[in-house]
Design a protein around this motif. Sequence first.
Motif, PDB file in Angstrom:
ATOM      1  N   ALA A 117     109.510  51.231  21.505  1.00  0.00           N
ATOM      2  CA  ALA A 117     108.919  50.283  21.781  1.00  0.00           C
ATOM      3  C   ALA A 117     107.616  50.103  22.208  1.00  0.00           C
ATOM      4  O   ALA A 117     106.936  49.163  21.787  1.00  0.00           O
ATOM      5  N   GLY A 118     107.368  51.147  23.164  1.00  0.00           N
ATOM      6  CA  GLY A 118     105.704  51.159  23.580  1.00  0.00           C
ATOM      7  C   GLY A 118     104.803  51.403  22.398  1.00  0.00           C
ATOM      8  O   GLY A 118     103.776  50.910  22.321  1.00  0.00           O
ATOM      9  N   LEU A 140     114.711  53.039  12.763  1.00  0.00           N
ATOM     10  CA  LEU A 140     115.747  52.338  11.895  1.00  0.00           C
ATOM     11  C   LEU A 140     116.525  53.770  11.493  1.00  0.00           C
ATOM     12  O   LEU A 140     117.855  53.390  11.333  1.00  0.00           O
ATOM     13  N   GLU A 141     116.026  54.646  11.347  1.00  0.00           N
ATOM     14  CA  GLU A 141     116.656  56.008  11.106  1.00  0.00           C
ATOM     15  C   GLU A 141     117.821  56.184  12.318  1.00  0.00           C
ATOM     16  O   GLU A 141     118.790  56.720  12.096  1.00  0.00           O
ATOM     17  N   GLY A 145     120.096  49.411  10.941  1.00  0.00           N
ATOM     18  CA  GLY A 145     120.545  47.826  11.025  1.00  0.00           C
ATOM     19  C   GLY A 145     120.054  46.984  12.050  1.00  0.00           C
ATOM     20  O   GLY A 145     120.353  45.857  11.947  1.00  0.00           O
ATOM     21  N   ASP A 146     119.258  47.560  13.076  1.00  0.00           N
ATOM     22  CA  ASP A 146     118.641  46.825  14.248  1.00  0.00           C
ATOM     23  C   ASP A 146     117.967  45.617  13.643  1.00  0.00           C
ATOM     24  O   ASP A 146     117.015  45.758  13.143  1.00  0.00           O
ATOM     25  N   PRO A 147     118.364  44.364  14.196  1.00  0.00           N
ATOM     26  CA  PRO A 147     117.707  43.111  13.605  1.00  0.00           C
ATOM     27  C   PRO A 147     116.312  42.991  14.185  1.00  0.00           C
ATOM     28  O   PRO A 147     115.430  42.606  13.375  1.00  0.00           O
ATOM     29  N   MET A 148     115.952  43.375  15.268  1.00  0.00           N
ATOM     30  CA  MET A 148     114.756  43.468  15.877  1.00  0.00           C
ATOM     31  C   MET A 148     113.784  44.186  15.071  1.00  0.00           C
ATOM     32  O   MET A 148     112.734  43.944  14.647  1.00  0.00           O
ATOM     33  N   LEU A 153     109.541  45.152  10.935  1.00  0.00           N
ATOM     34  CA  LEU A 153     109.357  45.722   9.841  1.00  0.00           C
ATOM     35  C   LEU A 153     108.752  44.962   8.405  1.00  0.00           C
ATOM     36  O   LEU A 153     107.788  45.061   8.004  1.00  0.00           O
ATOM     37  N   ALA A 154     109.699  43.971   8.401  1.00  0.00           N
ATOM     38  CA  ALA A 154     109.513  42.863   7.460  1.00  0.00           C
ATOM     39  C   ALA A 154     108.136  41.926   7.721  1.00  0.00           C
ATOM     40  O   ALA A 154     107.129  42.002   6.712  1.00  0.00           O
TER      41      ALA A 154
END
Length: 440
Positions: A117-118, A140-141, A145-148, A153-154
Motif C-alpha cells: 500500500a505504501g 493482485l498476484e 480479485g481484490d476490488p481495491m 489498476l483500472a
Amino acid sequence: MSAISIPADINRKHLETARQQIVKGDLKKAALTLNKAHRQMPNDARVFMLAGLMAEKAGNHAKADEAFARCLELAPMWGPGLLETALYRARRDQFDQAVELAEKVARIEPSNPQVLAGVIDIAHRAKRLEMAVRHLRRGLEQHAGDPMLRQHLAADLSELGEHAEASQLWDALVSEHPEQAVYQLGRAKSLIARGEHAAALGDLQALKEKHPQDQTVAYYLAMAESKTPQHLPVEMHRAMFDDMAERFDAHLVGGLGYQLPRIVAEQLIERHPEKDVNLLDLGCGTGLLGMYLGAMKGYLIGVDSSLKMIEQAARHGVYDRFHNVNLMDALNNTPDQEYDVITCLDVLIYIGDPQSVVPNAARILKPGGEFIFSCEAGAEDGPDFALQSSNRYTHKRSHMETLCRQVGLQVSTQELVLRQEGGQDVQGFVITATKPASTD
C-alpha cells in the motif's frame, strides 16, 4: 536484516506510547518519551524513525531529515524504517529518493500488504503510473480479485491510455458490485477519458437518480453531455488541497514561481500604507497573502474549503478569523458593504461560471472598496470560460471586465504570468474592480 532483533524489547512500551502521542499531536510528551527510549537503547533505529515523524509533524524538516537518515544508517534493511522514510520523502516531493527507497523495501518485503500500500501510494504521489501499475499487478498476484487493487489498476490504466484493459476491469467491478457507486463513476470517467461520452451517460444518469445532490456526478454528467460544467466540485479540490497543504508553499512558490500574493500585497500596502482596511481573502490557502501583508489594523478574514490549508495559514498569526467554507457560500452569507478589500487569487480557476461571484463581491464591498481577482487567460475568440484537461478553468478577459462593469465596478486589468506549469508560462490577468465611492 528484515527486522530488528532484540532479545528483551525494553523499548516497546515507550515506542508505542510515543507513536500514539505523535498521532495526537502531543509532541512535547512524545519527545520526553523518545528521550527515555533513547537513553535505554541509544542505537534503536525505531527511536529515530519516530523522531523523524515527530519532527515532521512539528515542521522541523531539518531534524526530520537527520532522524530518518540515522534510522537508515542503523538499520539499512529494516522494512518499516525504509517505508516510513520513503513516505516522508514523497510527502516532501523528493520523489527520486522516495521511489528508490520504495522499490528497495518492496524487494525486501514483497508479501507485506502495508508495504504494498505504501509503495503504491508513493508511486501515485510521484506520478509514476507505470510503477504503480507494476506493483498493483504484483498485489493482485498475491490477492487475486481484490476490488481495491483492481479499482486503482483500472484508474491508472485509463490515465496511461490503456483503455481496453481498463474497460474490462471496470465492467467486471460494476458487474460484481452493482451497488457500489464508485465503480460506476470510475467506469464513466474512463469512458469520458477515451472520448466515449455517450457511452458514459447510462452510468451517470443512474447515479444522478440515486444521488441527485452529488456535485461530482453532476460535473461528469455535464461532460458526458458535451457541456462545460459550471464549477469544479468542492469535494474534488478540497481533497487535492488537503493532501498537499503541508508542502503547498514550497511547491507553488519555489517550484512553480507563484508570486501573485506578494505582488498584490505590495500593491495593497502602497495604496493603504496604514493597512487600516477590512480584507476578505477568498481561497486564502496557506495564507501567503497574509504573510506578505503582515499585521493589519483592520480585520483580515480567511476563507478556504480545505481545513488543512487553513491550519497552515493560521501559523502566520496575522489572520483574525477563518471560515472553512467554499467561496460561493462565503459570498452568499456575507452582509452588504462589509469589506474594504476582497481578494480572490488563483481561485476562479476552479469556478467556471462567475455570474454569481462578481455581483456578490460588489454587494459586500464598501463604497470605494476593491475586488481583486486573478484568472487564467482564455482565448478572446473562444467561450467565456473553458475547462482544461488540468480540471482548471480559463476565463476570457473581456467577459470578466464586462461582468464587473455591469454591476457598477470600475476596472483596471494587469496581464502577467501567473506561474509555471510543466516548464511553460501560465498566462493570466489580475483585475482590480473598484466600487465607486459614495456621493452622499
